[in-house]
Design an enzyme around this catalytic site. Structure first.
Site, PDB file in Angstrom:
ATOM      1  N   SER A  71     -24.287 -61.622  23.702  1.00  0.00           N
ATOM      2  CA  SER A  71     -23.037 -62.340  23.452  1.00  0.00           C
ATOM      3  C   SER A  71     -21.848 -61.435  23.800  1.00  0.00           C
ATOM      4  CB  SER A  71     -23.000 -62.816  21.992  1.00  0.00           C
ATOM      5  OG  SER A  71     -21.984 -63.759  21.802  1.00  0.00           O
ATOM      6  N   ASP A 204     -25.904 -69.090  23.692  1.00  0.00           N
ATOM      7  CA  ASP A 204     -25.688 -67.726  23.210  1.00  0.00           C
ATOM      8  C   ASP A 204     -26.995 -67.066  22.768  1.00  0.00           C
ATOM      9  OD1 ASP A 204     -24.951 -65.485  21.502  1.00  0.00           O
ATOM     10  OD2 ASP A 204     -22.930 -66.327  21.446  1.00  0.00           O
TER      11      ASP A 204
END
Length: 344
Positions: A71, A204
Site C-alpha cells: 500500500s 490494496d
C-alpha cells in the site's frame, strides 16, 4: 463474451526454485515498509532522517538488496527502486497528499461523508494522475532494486505479489508500470475503488499483507542461496492504535464488530504474526522493527494535516534513538548493483 483472465496461481511452478548464488560473506539486507495511507509520512521521514544523519544524502536504497512495501509502503518502495532518495519520496506525501486525500470540510465534506456509506471516499483518478507524474512510464524492468509489492486480486480472490525479475522464473511483472503497481497496491477498500487490470480486479495488498516482511523473507529464502542467519531486515511500520477486545465486543454483534474494528484486529494480528515468524526464522537480533508508539488517538489513513504535523517530528525522535544501531547493522557498505535476470 467477456474475457476472464486465468488465476495468477495457475502459473505457479510446482518445483522448488533453483537458488541463485549469493556470496557467503555478504549479508542479504531487506527494507520492509508497512501500509497505512497518508501515515506513510512516518517511514519516508524516518528513512530521510537516516539519509541525512548517516549517508550524507545518498539514497538509502543503495544499502538494501531488496525493498518490500504494501500500500503506502509500496509507493515508498517503488519510489526508492525508481532511484529517488527517501527525502524525495517524502515529498510525494507533503506535496501531493492533500490532493489525494482532500479534507472533508463544510457542506461538500458532509456530502462526501454521506456518500462514503455506499461509495469510495476519495477520487482514484486523482491518485492515478499523481502516481503517473511521480513515476512516468517506468516499468519494473527499470527498477534499481529488487522489489516485492503485495496486492490482492478480487476476481479469483487470491494474493497477488508484484516482483522485479530478480530470479529467472520471475518474468510476468517486468513490463508492469511502476505507477500501475502503486495504484493496485493502494486501492484500499472504501477509500478507493478496485482497479480493473485487463480483467483482474486489483485491491490494496493491506487486506492480507499490511506488513510485508515475510513476503520478502520467504522470497529471498526461495530464490537465493543465503543462510537465514545471514539475512538482515529493517521493518518500518506506520503506527497502530491500542487494541483490546472489550466487554461489549466480547458479547457483541455487528454493531460492536463493524468493519474498522474487524479490519484493525486482522491487520494488527497479521503484522505481529509476520514479525514473530521473521524473528523465529532469522533470529530476533537480525530484525530491526521501527514503529511509532501505540496510541488511543490513531491518525486516520487520510488525515493529511495530522500526519504532516506529527509524524516527521516522531520520525526524527525515533531516528535519534535508533539511528546508530541501524547504521551499524545496515550502512557499513553499499550493496552491489541489482542486475535483473535476462528475458526468456
Amino acid at each position: 463474451m467477456n474475457y476472464i483472465p486465468p488465476r495468477r496461481s495457475d502459473g505457479t511452478l510446482q518445483t522448488a526454485r533453483l537458488k541463485q548464488p549469493w556470496p557467503q560473506d555478504r549479508p542479504f539486507r531487506i527494507l520492509s515498509i508497512d501500509g497505512g495511507g497518508i501515515r506513510g509520512v512516518f517511514p519516508a521521514a524516518y528513512l530521510a532522517e537516516l539519509e541525512r544523519r548517516f549517508l550524507a544524502g545518498r539514497p538509502i536504497s543503495d544499502y538494501f538488496d531488496m525493498v518490500a512495501g504494501t500500500s503506502t509502503g509500496g509507493i515508498i518502495a517503488l519510489a526508492l527502486a525508481h532511484g529517488m532518495t527517501a527525502s524525495e519520496a517524502l515529498k510525494i506525501y507533503s506535496e501531493r497528499g492533500a490532493r489525494i486525500f482532500p479534507p472533508m470540510r463544510g457542506i461538500s465534506g458532509l456530502r462526501r461523508a454521506l456518500r462514503w456509506i455506499s461509495k469510495p471516499k476519495h477520487n482514484q483518478n486523482v491518485l492515478k494522475d499523481e502516481l503517473l507524474q511521480v513515476f512516468g512510464d517506468a516499468f519494473l524492468d527499470d527498477a534499481k532494486a529488487r522489489l516485492v509489492v503485495p496486492s490482492f486480486e478480487g476476481l479469483h480472490g487470491e494474493p497477488f505479489i508484484y516482483k522485479t525479475p530478480h530470479h529467472p522464473d520471475y518474468q510476468n511483472d517486468r513490463h508492469k508500470k511502476f505507477a500501475h503497481v502503486a495504484l493496485h497496491t493502494t486501492a484500499a477498500p472504501s477509500y478507493f475503488p478496485a482497479v480493473d487490470d485487463d480483467g483482474y480486479v486489483m485491491i490494496d495488498g493491506g487486506i492480507w499483507a499490511n506488513n510485508p516482511i515475510m513476503n520478502a523473507v520467504v522470497d529471498v529464502l526461495a530464490c537465493f542461496d543465503v543462510p537465514r542467519e545471514n539475512m538482515r531486515v529493517l521493518s518500518i511500520g506506520t503506527g497502530t492504535s491500542t487494541f483490546t477486545v472489550d466487554a461489549d465486543a466480547q458479547k457483541g454483534g455487528v454493531a460492536q464488530w463493524a468493519f474498522m474494528r474487524s479490519f484493525n484486529a486482522a491487520a494488527r494480528a497479521q503484522s505481529k504474526n509476520a514479525l514473530g515468524q521473521a524473528f523465529l526464522l532469522l533470529g530476533k537480533p537480525n530484525v530491526v522493527r521501527i514503529d511509532p508508539p501505540e496510541t488511543d488517538r490513531p491518525i486516520a489513513m487520510d488525515d493529511v494535516d495530522r500526519s504532516l504535523r506529527e509524524l516527521p517530528e516522531m520520525a526524527r525522535s525515533l531516528a535519534e534513538g535508533s539511528g546508530h544501531h541501524v547504521n551499524g547493522k545496515f550502512f557499513q557498505e553499499p550493496v552491489q548493483a541489482f542486475i535483473r535476470c535476462p528475458k526468456r
